[in-house]
Design a protein around this motif. Structure first.
Motif, PDB file in Angstrom:
ATOM      1  N   LEU A 124      78.988  20.154  92.111  1.00 39.26           N
ATOM      2  CA  LEU A 124      80.175  20.901  91.686  1.00 39.26           C
ATOM      3  C   LEU A 124      81.413  20.425  92.428  1.00 39.26           C
ATOM      4  O   LEU A 124      82.507  20.333  91.852  1.00 39.26           O
ATOM      5  CB  LEU A 124      79.959  22.403  91.904  1.00 39.26           C
ATOM      6  N   ASN A 125      81.252  20.122  93.703  1.00 38.90           N
ATOM      7  CA  ASN A 125      82.375  19.585  94.462  1.00 38.90           C
ATOM      8  C   ASN A 125      82.872  18.283  93.830  1.00 38.90           C
ATOM      9  O   ASN A 125      84.079  18.063  93.665  1.00 38.90           O
ATOM     10  CB  ASN A 125      81.953  19.362  95.906  1.00 38.90           C
ATOM     11  N   PHE A 126      81.940  17.404  93.470  1.00 37.98           N
ATOM     12  CA  PHE A 126      82.294  16.137  92.835  1.00 37.98           C
ATOM     13  C   PHE A 126      82.964  16.368  91.475  1.00 37.98           C
ATOM     14  O   PHE A 126      83.980  15.742  91.143  1.00 37.98           O
ATOM     15  CB  PHE A 126      81.039  15.279  92.656  1.00 37.98           C
ATOM     16  N   ILE A 219      75.876  32.766  86.386  1.00 33.76           N
ATOM     17  CA  ILE A 219      75.217  31.687  85.644  1.00 33.76           C
ATOM     18  C   ILE A 219      73.761  31.634  86.088  1.00 33.76           C
ATOM     19  O   ILE A 219      73.476  31.586  87.298  1.00 33.76           O
ATOM     20  CB  ILE A 219      75.931  30.347  85.910  1.00 33.76           C
ATOM     21  N   TYR A 220      72.822  31.611  85.128  1.00 36.55           N
ATOM     22  CA  TYR A 220      71.405  31.637  85.478  1.00 36.55           C
ATOM     23  C   TYR A 220      70.582  31.133  84.312  1.00 36.55           C
ATOM     24  O   TYR A 220      71.047  31.088  83.157  1.00 36.55           O
ATOM     25  CB  TYR A 220      70.968  33.066  85.843  1.00 36.55           C
ATOM     26  N   ASP A 279      63.927  13.566  86.514  1.00 36.37           N
ATOM     27  CA  ASP A 279      63.012  14.573  87.068  1.00 36.37           C
ATOM     28  C   ASP A 279      63.479  15.978  86.710  1.00 36.37           C
ATOM     29  O   ASP A 279      64.672  16.244  86.520  1.00 36.37           O
ATOM     30  CB  ASP A 279      62.900  14.420  88.589  1.00 36.37           C
ATOM     31  N   LYS A 280      62.534  16.884  86.636  1.00 33.81           N
ATOM     32  CA  LYS A 280      62.787  18.254  86.180  1.00 33.81           C
ATOM     33  C   LYS A 280      63.823  18.964  87.051  1.00 33.81           C
ATOM     34  O   LYS A 280      64.743  19.609  86.533  1.00 33.81           O
ATOM     35  CB  LYS A 280      61.470  19.037  86.198  1.00 33.81           C
ATOM     36  N   ALA A 281      63.699  18.842  88.374  1.00 33.89           N
ATOM     37  CA  ALA A 281      64.610  19.552  89.274  1.00 33.89           C
ATOM     38  C   ALA A 281      66.052  19.093  89.070  1.00 33.89           C
ATOM     39  O   ALA A 281      66.975  19.915  88.996  1.00 33.89           O
ATOM     40  CB  ALA A 281      64.184  19.345  90.723  1.00 33.89           C
ATOM     41  N   SER A 282      66.260  17.774  88.978  1.00 37.80           N
ATOM     42  CA  SER A 282      67.621  17.255  88.804  1.00 37.80           C
ATOM     43  C   SER A 282      68.201  17.692  87.467  1.00 37.80           C
ATOM     44  O   SER A 282      69.402  17.991  87.370  1.00 37.80           O
ATOM     45  CB  SER A 282      67.630  15.734  88.914  1.00 37.80           C
ATOM     46  N   VAL A 283      67.382  17.715  86.433  1.00 39.99           N
ATOM     47  CA  VAL A 283      67.850  18.144  85.115  1.00 39.99           C
ATOM     48  C   VAL A 283      68.311  19.605  85.179  1.00 39.99           C
ATOM     49  O   VAL A 283      69.391  19.958  84.686  1.00 39.99           O
ATOM     50  CB  VAL A 283      66.752  17.952  84.053  1.00 39.99           C
ATOM     51  N   GLU A 284      67.522  20.469  85.808  1.00 38.09           N
ATOM     52  CA  GLU A 284      67.904  21.882  85.921  1.00 38.09           C
ATOM     53  C   GLU A 284      69.182  22.040  86.739  1.00 38.09           C
ATOM     54  O   GLU A 284      70.062  22.839  86.396  1.00 38.09           O
ATOM     55  CB  GLU A 284      66.763  22.686  86.538  1.00 38.09           C
ATOM     56  N   ASN A 285      69.291  21.287  87.838  1.00 40.78           N
ATOM     57  CA  ASN A 285      70.490  21.376  88.667  1.00 40.78           C
ATOM     58  C   ASN A 285      71.722  20.883  87.898  1.00 40.78           C
ATOM     59  O   ASN A 285      72.819  21.427  88.048  1.00 40.78           O
ATOM     60  CB  ASN A 285      70.312  20.567  89.947  1.00 40.78           C
ATOM     61  N   SER A 289      75.260  22.904  86.840  1.00 40.08           N
ATOM     62  CA  SER A 289      76.601  22.350  87.030  1.00 40.08           C
ATOM     63  C   SER A 289      77.372  22.330  85.712  1.00 40.08           C
ATOM     64  O   SER A 289      78.565  22.661  85.665  1.00 40.08           O
ATOM     65  CB  SER A 289      76.497  20.933  87.596  1.00 40.08           C
ATOM     66  N   LEU A 290      76.695  21.946  84.637  1.00 36.42           N
ATOM     67  CA  LEU A 290      77.303  21.949  83.312  1.00 36.42           C
ATOM     68  C   LEU A 290      77.815  23.340  82.954  1.00 36.42           C
ATOM     69  O   LEU A 290      78.921  23.496  82.410  1.00 36.42           O
ATOM     70  CB  LEU A 290      76.267  21.482  82.277  1.00 36.42           C
ATOM     71  N   MET A 291      77.031  24.357  83.269  1.00 36.58           N
ATOM     72  CA  MET A 291      77.399  25.737  82.927  1.00 36.58           C
ATOM     73  C   MET A 291      78.713  26.141  83.595  1.00 36.58           C
ATOM     74  O   MET A 291      79.522  26.862  83.010  1.00 36.58           O
ATOM     75  CB  MET A 291      76.275  26.690  83.334  1.00 36.58           C
TER      76      MET A 291
END
Length: 814
Positions: A124-126, A219-220, A279-285, A289-291
């Motif tokens: 999010l910072n980026f 957001i969740y 990977d699943k974790a990066s996709v969820e993260n 961020s998209l949200m």
């Protein structure tokens, strides 16, 4: 920050003692060891289970600190500084931070969850920094102490905050919510981390959701369990892979060439988005961020272009061996003012050399005008006694004159082209740069070149395990930490530096050369040599080490040398044999020991000790108790007849936990520091310290009937995909771990070892694993653990750890 001590007094509802009510506070500190403490620092004297910062106030006053928040004023410090007396200094720190937060009214994003908090924060910072002046938690500062320190770093130029909150049990989040007060909440993945602190998953979710009780939006990932705890005044903004009723429905994802394409529906429209992860974790993260971008109404083209540039987050700061006997602190992926302060403290805690160099890029998102920012940076450089600054970037080059002994380059490429002209030797080097400067290229130039197998040592885990065992000690009980056998295979000097930073009382080594190496590395703590040979006594005296004396013969030999050197009250440690029958004075030799030492002023008995044989085995509880009782009786006899007051110690790691009532004056912490316990219940509370990693050198597929390795001990029954890993028994991997007994982890999947372990290599079965040459391989760490390996090999974790060859590079990180 510019708050007077008088205002601080009213904020904390404290009792005021001092004579400078208008003194100005510019910074807050909780670390007495930081070189950044100054006259304008407000120091909170935190009290932990086995550490009380009040003990260091006198030293802080001597260095110029004048303002303290305390629960009591030390007797010898009255009328010497400004004191705010409160009931609880941690609560006071949190109150101070909550007040400071209330002075600012820009949007704050608050994140919590079990996994992904720090990664989403950094992404999010980026994503948002081109449009906002962002203040965010440095590293993983998300605890009861880390959150207030993060929030106190806000200044008037910031217009967006991103703070993460982590909890490990109930009744913690309420305190963090009052400090962060998020306007926008992000709940990341809820997993099994810290499960032991909660009754069940429901309670964990309920406690984490307290962070968002006053948030405007949450957001969740859509879940009825989460929705049960969303406040009525908070707007829910959900996403889902499965539930089309979510505000954002991710309908499909395609994986190609290490990137994922997401197809999602939002407000009746369909979109697609590429991210450079699979990977699943990066996709969820990434979706979290998209949200945030969707909530802030970013244009689709901006979202797509920025999300495609997301990067792996390097959340750790590494300590590495460098060329020409240098030590490197690698923090090459971030450059902001707060993280610079943290990195400089790490440089000091790990400093092995008098000479210190900082390689620093332009600093972003400080919130300060450049003139003020680089003046503050220059002040930090002076406070931390940095000898040389190498600045890289257009902006820092403009402010070169702020620093003494500074050379600057406009770009990283300019630095690299001039590298041969710069002298790097016998110094500690902090490399601190924003990602865009690609300082990893500088690290590659300065790093000592070794083969690709490394043992990664988590210094935070060592600190955690140390504090875990310290919390078991009674007040005033000292602690000796064993760093023998190259720090149980983990690296002696670097760990000793960390322990010195934590102000342990003693270090223990097996032989004189280990102690000499630590002294040559700059260690100032007292070091006890447990197994000194008589031939090493002169060297022990020369380097100020303290020998364990375990026999009459050894005592006479040491006294002879001590007398020749005209020593007076040189510290020695008397070892008693109470049943281990390895080394030590037995009961029938104690009278001769006393007679030899009576009236002798050449040496001083610094401590009396013994070693337990069965402190970890409940079956031998009575024997262990008999050892303790014999030690108490014999040591008391020596003390009474010689009229001395030495330190007494008998408990090792297991003894600390199993015999808490017999801690005497000191305990000796060994394998527990490195995350290993003989008690399964206690093991759950320790953190893994060492992870042995390698890579895949080559992958080949062999047909049925072919063999692998020496002696053809593995014969393929079917077509088998085989990966070769560059690690073998010369690196410390037991040959018995081969032939299907052991495994390694590749892409989080088990790969069984095929055939014999070779001297420098081993081969594994990757037939069912999607992997490539160059992929990481975990040999041990979280899985398999060294305890698991030891059990399979019919040995003990000590042997597994200490067998790792010194040709395996050690990488230390926080």
């Amino acid at each position: 920050m510019s708050i007077t001590i008088k205002n601080s007094n009213s904020i904390l509802d404290a009792k005021w003692f001092g004579n400078q009510p208008e003194a100005t506070i510019e910074t807050v500190s909780i670390d007495s060891r930081s070189l950044q403490n100054s006259e304008q620092t407000l120091f909170f004297a935190l009290v932990g289970p086995n550490n009380d910062a009040h003990h260091y106030i006198k030293d802080l006053i001597a260095t110029g600190v004048q303002n303290f928040v305390v629960t009591r004023i030390p007797e010898d410090c009255e009328n010497q500084a400004n004191f705010l007396v409160v009931e609880n200094t941690l609560v006071a720190l949190q109150q101070f931070a909550a007040y400071y937060r209330s002075l600012f009214h820009f949007p704050i994003i608050g994140l919590t969850g079990s996994n992904g908090k720090t990664i989403v924060k950094e992404w999010l910072n980026f994503l948002l920094s081109p449009d906002y002046n962002v203040i965010r938690s440095p590293k993983s500062y998300n605890s009861q102490v880390g959150v207030p320190l993060s929030v106190i770093a806000i200044n008037e130029k910031h217009n967006l905050g991103i703070f993460e909150a982590g909890i490990s049990t109930v009744a913690e989040m309420d305190k963090l919510e009052k400090i962060i007060k998020p306007t926008l909440g992000v709940l990341t993945n809820i997993g099994s981390s810290h499960d032991e602190g909660f009754a069940d998953l429901e309670q964990k979710i309920q406690q984490k959701m307290l962070l968002f009780q006053d948030a405007e939006v949450l957001i969740y990932q859509k879940s009825s369990q989460v929705e049960n705890y969303i406040s009525a005044k908070t707007k829910a903004f959900s996403w889902s892979f499965k539930d089309e009723n979510a505000d954002v429905f991710v309908s499909k994802k395609e994986i190609t060439n290490q990137e994922t394409t997401l197809f999602y529906q939002y407000k009746g429209n369909s979109y697609q988005l590429k991210i450079p992860f699979i990977d699943k974790a990066s996709v969820e993260n990434a979706i979290s961020s998209l949200m945030v971008l969707l909530h802030l109404d970013y244009e689709t083209s901006v979202i797509q272009s920025r999300m495609e540039m997301l990067f792996p987050v390097e959340m750790r700061l590494e300590v590495k061996n460098g060329i020409n006997n240098c030590s490197i602190i690698d923090d090459s992926y971030s450059s902001d003012f707060q993280s610079l302060k943290i990195a400089l403290d790490v440089l000091e805690s790990q400093n092995q050399f008098e000479k210190k160099t900082v390689i620093l890029s332009d600093i972003f998102q400080s919130g300060f005008p450049n003139e003020q920012l680089y003046a503050k940076v220059a002040q930090l450089i002076v406070s931390n006694k940095i000898n040389r600054v190498i600045g890289i970037g257009e902006t820092i080059s403009e402010f070169k004159d702020q620093f003494s002994n500074c050379i600057t380059f406009k770009t990283t490429a300019d630095f690299i082209s001039n590298f041969e002209k710069l002298d790097f030797s016998n110094e500690s080097i902090l490399i601190k740069g924003a990602r865009s400067f690609q300082f990893e290229e500088i690290v590659a130039l300065l790093e000592e070149k070794t083969h690709e197998t490394v043992l990664e040592i988590n210094l935070n885990a060592i600190s955690y395990n140390l504090n875990f065992f310290k919390s078991k000690l009674k007040p005033k009980v000292k602690i000796m930490v064993m760093v023998k056998a190259f720090g149980y295979g983990n690296g002696g000097l670097e760990i000793a530096k960390l322990l010195e930073h934590h102000k342990v009382d003693y270090l223990g080594v097996a032989f004189a050369d280990e102690g000499i190496s630590l002294k040559n590395g700059g260690i100032k703590l007292p070091i006890m040599v447990l197994n000194p040979e008589n031939t090493s006594f002169s060297a022990i005296i020369q380097y100020g080490l303290e020998p364990e004396i375990y026999s009459i013969k050894g005592l006479h030999a040491f006294l002879k040398i001590a007398k020749q050197k005209n020593l007076s009250h040189f510290p020695i440690h008397i070892k008693l044999d109470t049943g281990m029958h390895r080394l030590g004075f037995e009961e029938n030799t104690v009278d001769e020991l006393i007679a030899t030492l009576k009236g002798n002023s050449t040496v001083k008995i610094q401590s009396i000790l013994s070693h337990m044989a069965t402190s970890d085995d409940p079956k031998h509880y009575d024997f262990a108790l008999s050892q303790i009782q014999l030690f108490d009786r014999l040591s008391s006899k020596i003390i009474n007849e010689l009229e001395i007051n030495p330190i007494r110690h008998i408990l090792n790691t297991s003894g600390i936990s199993n015999f808490p009532d017999t801690q005497f004056d000191m305990v000796r912490l060994g394998i527990g520091l490195y995350g290993v316990s003989n008690d399964e219940n206690e093991q759950k509370y320790l953190e893994n310290v060492g992870t042995l990693k390698s890579i895949i050198s080559q992958i080949r597929t062999i047909p049925a009937g072919d063999s692998v390795g020496y002696g053809r001990r593995f014969m393929a029954e079917k077509s088998t995909k085989v990966a070769t890993i560059p690690i073998g028994y010369a690196d410390g991997i037991a040959r018995a771990w081969g032939n299907g007994v052991g495994f390694v982890l590749i892409n989080e999947q088990k790969a069984s070892i095929l055939g014999s372990v070779c001297m420098d290599m081993l081969m594994v079965d990757v037939s069912e694993i999607d992997c490539l040459e160059g992929d990481d391989v975990i040999v041990f760490g979280e899985s398999p653990t060294v305890s698991y390996m030891a059990k399979k090999l019919n040995t003990i974790p000590y042997e597994v750890l200490t067998s790792i060859s010194q040709r395996v590079k050690r990488v230390f990180y926080r």
